[in-house]
Design a protein around this motif. Structure first.
Motif, PDB file in Angstrom:
ATOM      1  N   PHE A 207     -49.809 -44.848  17.841  1.00 49.18           N
ATOM      2  CA  PHE A 207     -49.762 -43.514  18.421  1.00 49.18           C
ATOM      3  C   PHE A 207     -51.046 -43.236  19.203  1.00 49.18           C
ATOM      4  O   PHE A 207     -52.077 -43.861  18.980  1.00 49.18           O
ATOM      5  N   GLY A 208     -50.990 -42.276  20.098  1.00 48.76           N
ATOM      6  CA  GLY A 208     -52.179 -41.860  20.820  1.00 48.76           C
ATOM      7  C   GLY A 208     -53.082 -41.039  19.920  1.00 48.76           C
ATOM      8  O   GLY A 208     -52.721 -40.662  18.804  1.00 48.76           O
ATOM      9  N   LYS A 209     -54.282 -40.745  20.403  1.00 46.41           N
ATOM     10  CA  LYS A 209     -55.233 -39.984  19.611  1.00 46.41           C
ATOM     11  C   LYS A 209     -54.843 -38.519  19.509  1.00 46.41           C
ATOM     12  O   LYS A 209     -55.216 -37.824  18.566  1.00 46.41           O
ATOM     13  N   GLU A 210     -54.102 -38.033  20.507  1.00 47.65           N
ATOM     14  CA  GLU A 210     -53.681 -36.644  20.505  1.00 47.65           C
ATOM     15  C   GLU A 210     -52.361 -36.495  19.759  1.00 47.65           C
ATOM     16  O   GLU A 210     -51.429 -37.242  19.985  1.00 47.65           O
ATOM     17  N   ALA A 211     -52.318 -35.516  18.877  1.00 50.59           N
ATOM     18  CA  ALA A 211     -51.095 -35.190  18.130  1.00 50.59           C
ATOM     19  C   ALA A 211     -50.562 -36.389  17.345  1.00 50.59           C
ATOM     20  O   ALA A 211     -49.351 -36.582  17.220  1.00 50.59           O
ATOM     21  N   SER A 212     -51.456 -37.204  16.813  1.00 47.66           N
ATOM     22  CA  SER A 212     -51.042 -38.359  16.020  1.00 47.66           C
ATOM     23  C   SER A 212     -50.528 -37.890  14.659  1.00 47.66           C
ATOM     24  O   SER A 212     -51.069 -36.948  14.076  1.00 47.66           O
ATOM     25  N   PRO A 213     -49.493 -38.546  14.116  1.00 47.60           N
ATOM     26  CA  PRO A 213     -48.989 -38.190  12.787  1.00 47.60           C
ATOM     27  C   PRO A 213     -49.820 -38.791  11.656  1.00 47.60           C
ATOM     28  O   PRO A 213     -49.454 -38.668  10.490  1.00 47.60           O
ATOM     29  N   ILE A 214     -50.925 -39.458  12.008  1.00 51.05           N
ATOM     30  CA  ILE A 214     -51.824 -40.035  11.002  1.00 51.05           C
ATOM     31  C   ILE A 214     -53.243 -39.558  11.291  1.00 51.05           C
ATOM     32  O   ILE A 214     -53.724 -39.657  12.417  1.00 51.05           O
ATOM     33  N   SER A 215     -53.908 -39.029  10.272  1.00 51.92           N
ATOM     34  CA  SER A 215     -55.283 -38.567  10.407  1.00 51.92           C
ATOM     35  C   SER A 215     -56.155 -39.325   9.414  1.00 51.92           C
ATOM     36  O   SER A 215     -55.834 -39.404   8.225  1.00 51.92           O
ATOM     37  N   VAL A 216     -57.250 -39.894   9.905  1.00 55.46           N
ATOM     38  CA  VAL A 216     -58.141 -40.710   9.075  1.00 55.46           C
ATOM     39  C   VAL A 216     -59.474 -39.997   8.891  1.00 55.46           C
ATOM     40  O   VAL A 216     -60.093 -39.541   9.859  1.00 55.46           O
TER      41      VAL A 216
END
Length: 275
Positions: A207-216
């Motif tokens: 996924f792209g950095k914007e609006a990604s469904p994964i946050s680290v």
């Protein structure tokens, strides 16, 4: 139990001759984290980490929506150490809450590691820190499912890594007075964090950095600001983008957990992240 091809691909039917692709991500999740299997109620009551399943479903839906021909599959096994008599209740409860079970694996507590190894599990998740530690000590990437309230709206899958594992030495922890059991867990965490990060990074890069469904996220509890910077550099070298980083320098970490609200925490044995 596979929440895999039959689940993550809408309206897909898994043929009887289906074989696992080489690049599938096999994730094993303790059923106790998802359901209260000791409940007499029907359906089974939601477990303390049920929100993880909803967040993972968001990742799956985004993957299918953005990459219809995607070859990377999520093969999620629900792992139970209970009697198989509960199988029907788990399946019916899953349907009640809106997700379908493809594979449900039963094993004894003593055969947990063998089951993970035989299923080629890339990441084991549980609310039981003892089981997570046992998996790490045998070289299986594992992390803790954080007990958190379920959100009513869709949210990203949040993963929190330990910067201390990436930046501190065992000798320094010995000098700080940590117990031998904590040091043993820390060593196991050091040996498996790279593989865990690679799994999350592989998912994140879809996924792209914007609006990604994964946050680290990255949290350094015991190290200095320099330690935190070193840990961030290591994550970047592994191809993992970190969205939020916290350097606490021994300050209380509970407020950060309340703020970030992770679903998954990489367990290092130094802090009680299971509460």
């Amino acid at each position: 139990m596979r929440l895999g091809p039959a689940v993550w691909r809408r309206r897909a039917v898994m043929p009887t001759t289906w074989r696992r692709p080489a690049d599938v991500l096999v994730i094993a999740v303790s059923v106790h984290a998802i359901f209260d299997v000791n409940s007499d109620l029907e359906p089974l009551q939601k477990g303390s980490a049920f929100s993880f399943i909803k967040a993972l479903q968001t990742v799956s839906d985004s993957l299918v929506g953005q990459h219809p021909g995607e070859e990377l599959l999520l093969d999620v096994i629900l792992l139970a150490t209970d009697s198989e008599e509960i199988r029907t209740r788990i399946v019916s409860s899953s349907r009640h809450y809106g997700f379908q079970i493809g594979r449900l694996c039963f094993c004894s507590s003593g055969n947990l590691i063998g089951s993970l190894q035989s299923n080629n599990v890339k990441l084991f998740l549980s609310t039981d820190t003892d089981d997570v530690r046992r998996a790490q000590e045998t070289g299986i990437p594992a992390a803790v499912l954080y007990r958190r309230a379920e959100q009513q709206t869709s949210e990203p899958l949040k993963v929190l890594f330990s910067g201390d594992v990436l930046s501190l030495s065992v000798d320094r922890l010995i000098e700080a007075g940590f117990h031998p059991a904590q040091l043993q867990t820390f060593r196991a965490a050091q040996a498996t964090i790279r593989e865990t990060a690679l799994v999350i990074g592989q998912m994140r890069r879809k996924f792209g950095k914007e609006a990604s469904p994964i946050s680290v996220g990255l949290i350094t509890v015991w190290g200095t600001t320099e330690s935190c910077g070193s840990a961030l550099k290591r994550m970047r070298e592994w191809g993992v983008d970190v969205d939020e980083a916290y350097c606490l320098a021994r300050a209380p970490y509970s407020p950060i957990l309340d703020c970030f609200q992770p679903h998954i925490i990489f367990y290092d044995g130094l802090c009680d992240f299971s509460a």
